[in-house]
Design a protein around this motif. Structure first.
Motif, PDB file in Angstrom:
ATOM      1  N   LEU A  18      -3.949  -1.658   5.868  1.00 34.90           N
ATOM      2  CA  LEU A  18      -4.323  -0.631   4.917  1.00 34.90           C
ATOM      3  C   LEU A  18      -4.256   0.749   5.543  1.00 34.90           C
ATOM      4  O   LEU A  18      -4.416   0.913   6.750  1.00 34.90           O
ATOM      5  CB  LEU A  18      -5.743  -0.888   4.396  1.00 34.90           C
ATOM      6  N   SER A  76       4.525  -0.988  -3.940  1.00 35.82           N
ATOM      7  CA  SER A  76       3.867  -1.751  -2.886  1.00 35.82           C
ATOM      8  C   SER A  76       2.487  -2.249  -3.325  1.00 35.82           C
ATOM      9  O   SER A  76       2.095  -3.385  -3.042  1.00 35.82           O
ATOM     10  CB  SER A  76       3.734  -0.897  -1.626  1.00 35.82           C
ATOM     11  N   ASP A  77       1.756  -1.399  -4.037  1.00 34.10           N
ATOM     12  CA  ASP A  77       0.402  -1.769  -4.461  1.00 34.10           C
ATOM     13  C   ASP A  77       0.387  -2.708  -5.655  1.00 34.10           C
ATOM     14  O   ASP A  77      -0.502  -3.554  -5.775  1.00 34.10           O
ATOM     15  CB  ASP A  77      -0.395  -0.513  -4.823  1.00 34.10           C
ATOM     16  N   THR A  78       1.366  -2.570  -6.570  1.00 33.70           N
ATOM     17  CA  THR A  78       1.289  -3.290  -7.849  1.00 33.70           C
ATOM     18  C   THR A  78       2.274  -4.438  -8.004  1.00 33.70           C
ATOM     19  O   THR A  78       2.017  -5.369  -8.769  1.00 33.70           O
ATOM     20  CB  THR A  78       1.523  -2.322  -9.024  1.00 33.70           C
ATOM     21  N   TRP A 140      -6.063  -0.617 -11.869  1.00 38.20           N
ATOM     22  CA  TRP A 140      -4.980  -1.034 -10.977  1.00 38.20           C
ATOM     23  C   TRP A 140      -3.633  -1.174 -11.675  1.00 38.20           C
ATOM     24  O   TRP A 140      -2.599  -1.222 -11.018  1.00 38.20           O
ATOM     25  CB  TRP A 140      -5.329  -2.379 -10.313  1.00 38.20           C
ATOM     26  N   THR A 169      -5.495  -1.412  -5.884  1.00 37.01           N
ATOM     27  CA  THR A 169      -4.370  -0.492  -5.637  1.00 37.01           C
ATOM     28  C   THR A 169      -4.866   0.804  -4.974  1.00 37.01           C
ATOM     29  O   THR A 169      -4.643   1.900  -5.500  1.00 37.01           O
ATOM     30  CB  THR A 169      -3.650  -0.162  -6.958  1.00 37.01           C
ATOM     31  N   HIS A 171      -3.956   2.465  -2.299  1.00 40.40           N
ATOM     32  CA  HIS A 171      -3.019   3.397  -1.667  1.00 40.40           C
ATOM     33  C   HIS A 171      -2.475   4.433  -2.642  1.00 40.40           C
ATOM     34  O   HIS A 171      -2.158   5.555  -2.242  1.00 40.40           O
ATOM     35  CB  HIS A 171      -1.869   2.616  -1.015  1.00 40.40           C
ATOM     36  N   THR A 198     -13.045   5.341  -1.830  1.00 43.47           N
ATOM     37  CA  THR A 198     -12.472   4.002  -2.006  1.00 43.47           C
ATOM     38  C   THR A 198     -13.513   2.935  -1.734  1.00 43.47           C
ATOM     39  O   THR A 198     -14.557   3.186  -1.125  1.00 43.47           O
ATOM     40  CB  THR A 198     -11.272   3.795  -1.064  1.00 43.47           C
ATOM     41  N   THR A 316       0.242  -8.266 -10.654  1.00 44.72           N
ATOM     42  CA  THR A 316      -0.299  -7.523  -9.511  1.00 44.72           C
ATOM     43  C   THR A 316      -1.201  -8.361  -8.626  1.00 44.72           C
ATOM     44  O   THR A 316      -1.113  -8.287  -7.406  1.00 44.72           O
ATOM     45  CB  THR A 316      -1.048  -6.271 -10.006  1.00 44.72           C
TER      46      THR A 316
END
Length: 497
Positions: A18, A76-78, A140, A169, A171, A198, A316
Motif C-alpha cells: 500500500l 489497480s484499485d477497482t 469504492w 480503494t 489509493h 484513510t 472489485t
C-alpha cells in the motif's frame, strides 16, 4: 500516532503493498485534520467565487493532464477496464468541474424575492453561505467521480473538505489528495483545502462525530443509516446517496435494438457495480421474445478481462461477488433460468461473474427486490404498461429508472409514474453525466441532491434577509397597537380571501 497497514488479496492471499499514506487514521488525527480545515475555511470562504474558481480550474487542468496516471490508479484499485475509468470517472469529473466553474457564481448569487403587495415597503433576499468544513465519505465503485463530485461542490460553495475514501480503494483517495496538494504547492496557498484520511469504517464514524458542519456520504443503505444516526446526535445535516434497484420499462413500441443495447450497457458497465445500473427489466409481452433474443445476442459477444480491449473488467472485491452469487443461486432455486452467462471466473486475479441474463424471474426472488450490484440482468415479461409500472415501483428503492418507447404520451405517463429521483427516456444512466441535472434518490435511495444548482446549493446554508425600504418611524403592527388595527385586518381578509 498513525499505524501503517497491509491488505491481503481476497483471491490469492498475497500481501498488497500500500501507499505509505494509506493508514488507519487515529481519532486524534481526524480531529486535527478538521481543525486544519476550519482554519483554511476562514481564508477560502473569504475569497470571491471567481477566485475560488480560478484555483479549482488549476485542479481540473491537472486532473485532465494526469488522466493516464489517475486511470492506472483507478484500474489497480477497482479492476475496471481503462476506458471505463477514463470516460465514466475522469471525463465526467472534469465536465462537472467545468460546469460548476461556468454556472456556480450565478447559482450562488444573492436572489431577490418579490415581497408581495402587503409587504411592498420591504425587500427580501436569499443568500447562500458555506457551512464550513464538510466531511465526505466516498465509495469504492467509482472512487474518483463519487469523491470529487461532492468535494468540488463543497469547494466551489466556499467550504473546505476532509474526505475519507473507501478502504477498498484507498489509493484513488490518496491520488485525489495529491491533485490538491500539487496545486497548493504551485500557488503557495490553500494547503489544507482537501485533506484525505484513510482506514476502515470506524474512521468514517469518527469523521461524522468530529464536529464537521455537514456530511456527504455515498454507499449502502445500512451504512447510510448509521451515518445519519451518528450525525443526528449533533444535528449535523447530511446528503446521502444510497443504493438502488433501478427498473427499466420497455414498452411495446420501443426500438428493440436500442433498448437491448441500452439494457446491456446499463446492466454490465463496471461489472454492474453502479448504483444507477439497470437491475431489473420489465418488457411488454408483444416484444418480450425479440427483445430477449437481442439482449442475449449482444451479451454473448461481450469481452470480459483485464486491461485494454475488453468491454468490462472484474468485480472489485470478493464480498460483493459473493452477494451476487447468492442472489443468482436464490433465483435459480426458485425457478429462474440463465439465458446467458452465469459462471464464476477470475479476471485479473479477482473473483468475478460473467455478464448474466436471467429469465423466469419474479418478485419472490432477492435478485428482483434487493440491490444486487453485479453483472446480472433479470428480464421479466409483463402484460401491459400498468403492470410494468406497478412492478417497477414495488421497491424500497427509488434512485434511477428508465422507460423506452415511441408514444410520447405513454413515455410521459410512465416517467411521471416512476417513483425515482431520476428517469431516463430512451436512455439509461445518462442523467448523472448531465452536470446541470440534480442527482439523488427517493425512498431508501437517499436524501438530498448532488450536481446541478441544487447540488451546489446543498453545500450552503440559506440565509433570508428582510430589509426596510422607507425608514418610517413606526409600523402599523408595532406597540402601542392602534385602535383600528383589528377592523383593518378583517377588512383586509375580505379583500384578500
Amino acid at each position: 500516532m498513525s499505524v501503517a497497514v497491509t491488505k491481503s488479496s481476497e483471491t490469492t492471499n498475497q500481501v498488497v503493498k500500500l501507499h505509505p499514506d494509506v493508514i488507519d487514521t487515529t481519532e486524534e488525527e481526524v480531529q486535527k485534520a478538521v481543525e486544519r480545515a476550519r482554519e483554511e475555511f476562514n481564508v477560502w470562504s473569504a475569497l470571491s467565487f471567481k477566485e475560488r474558481a480560478r484555483h479549482l480550474a488549476k485542479v481540473r487542468k491537472l486532473l485532465a493532464e494526469s488522466a493516464d496516471d489517475i486511470v492506472d490508479v483507478i484500474v489497480s484499485d477497482t479492476g475496471k477496464v481503462p476506458t471505463e475509468a477514463l470516460v465514466n470517472e475522469v471525463v465526467v469529473t472534469v465536465e462537472l468541474m467545468r460546469w460548476y466553474g461556468a454556472n456556480g457564481e450565478k447559482a450562488l448569487a444573492p436572489t431577490k424575492v418579490n415581497p408581495g403587495i402587503l409587504m411592498a415597503h420591504k425587500s427580501g433576499e436569499i443568500r447562500y453561505e458555506p457551512y464550513g468544513v464538510v466531511g465526505i465519505i466516498s465509495p469504492w465503485n467509482y472512487p474518483l467521480t463519487l469523491s470529487m463530485g461532492p468535494i468540488v461542490a463543497a469547494l466551489f460553495a466556499g467550504n473546505t473538505v476532509v474526505v475519507k475514501p473507501s478502504e477498498v480503494t484507498p489509493h484513488v483517495g490518496i491520488a485525489v489528495g495529491e491533485l490538491f496538494k500539487k496545486v497548493a504547492n504551485e500557488v503557495g496557498a490553500h494547503h489544507n483545502l482537501v485533506q484525505v484520511i484513510t482506514g476502515p469504517g470506524k474512521v468514517g464514524d469518527t469523521l461524522v462525530r468530529s464536529g464537521v458542519d455537514k456530511v456527504a456520504f455515498t454507499g449502502s443503505v445500512k451504512t447510510g443509516q448509521a451515518v445519519m444516526k451518528a450525525a443526528a446526535e449533533t444535528l449535523t445535516p447530511v446528503v446521502l446517496e444510497l443504493g438502488g434497484k433501478d427498473p427499466m420499462v420497455v414498452l411495446a413500441d420501443a426500438d428493440i435494438e436500442r433498448a437491448a443495447r441500452g439494457a446491456v450497457w446499463g446492466a454490465f458497465t463496471n461489472s454492474g457495480q453502479t448504483c444507477m445500473a439497470v437491475e431489473r427489466v420489465y418488457v411488454e409481452k408483444e416484444i418480450y421474445q425479440p427483445f430477449l433474443d437481442k439482449v442475449v445476442e449482444i451479451t454473448s459477444k461481450l469481452k470480459q478481462g483485464s486491461g485494454d480491449g475488453f468491454d468490462l473488467g472484474a468485480m472489485t472485491w470478493k464480498r460483493q461477488k459473493d452477494i451476487v452469487r447468492a442472489h443468482l443461486d436464490d433465483a435459480i432455486s426458485k425457478g429462474a433460468v440463465v439465458a446467458a452467462g452465469g459462471n464464476d471466473l477470475i479476471v485479473g486475479g479477482r473473483e468475478s461473474i460473467e455478464p448474466t441474463v436471467l429469465v423466469n424471474v419474479n418478485h419472490s426472488m432477492a435478485i428482483m427486490t434487493e440491490e444486487t450490484f453485479g453483472p446480472v440482468l433479470p428480464i421479466m415479461e409483463v402484460a401491459n404498461e400498468k403492470e410494468a409500472l406497478e412492478l417497477a415501483n414495488d421497491s424500497i428503492y427509488g434512485l434511477n429508472s428508465s422507460v423506452w418507447g415511441k408514444d410520447p404520451q405513454a413515455l410521459e405517463r410512465v416517467a411521471s409514474g416512476l417513483q425515482a429521483g431520476n428517469v431516463c427516456i430512451n436512455d439509461t444512466m445518462v442523467s448523472y453525466a448531465l452536470s446541470a441535472l440534480p442527482f439523488g434518490g427517493v425512498k431508501y435511495s437517499g436524501i438530498g441532491r448532488t450536481h446541478g444548482v441544487e447540488g451546489l446549493r446543498s453545500m450552503t446554508q440559506t440565509k433570508s434577509i428582510a430589509r426596510d425600504r422607507f425608514g418610517l418611524k413606526s409600523e402599523m403592527q408595532w406597540m402601542p397597537l392602534p385602535s383600528w388595527l383589528g377592523k383593518g385586518a378583517k377588512l383586509l381578509l375580505k379583500l384578500r380571501k
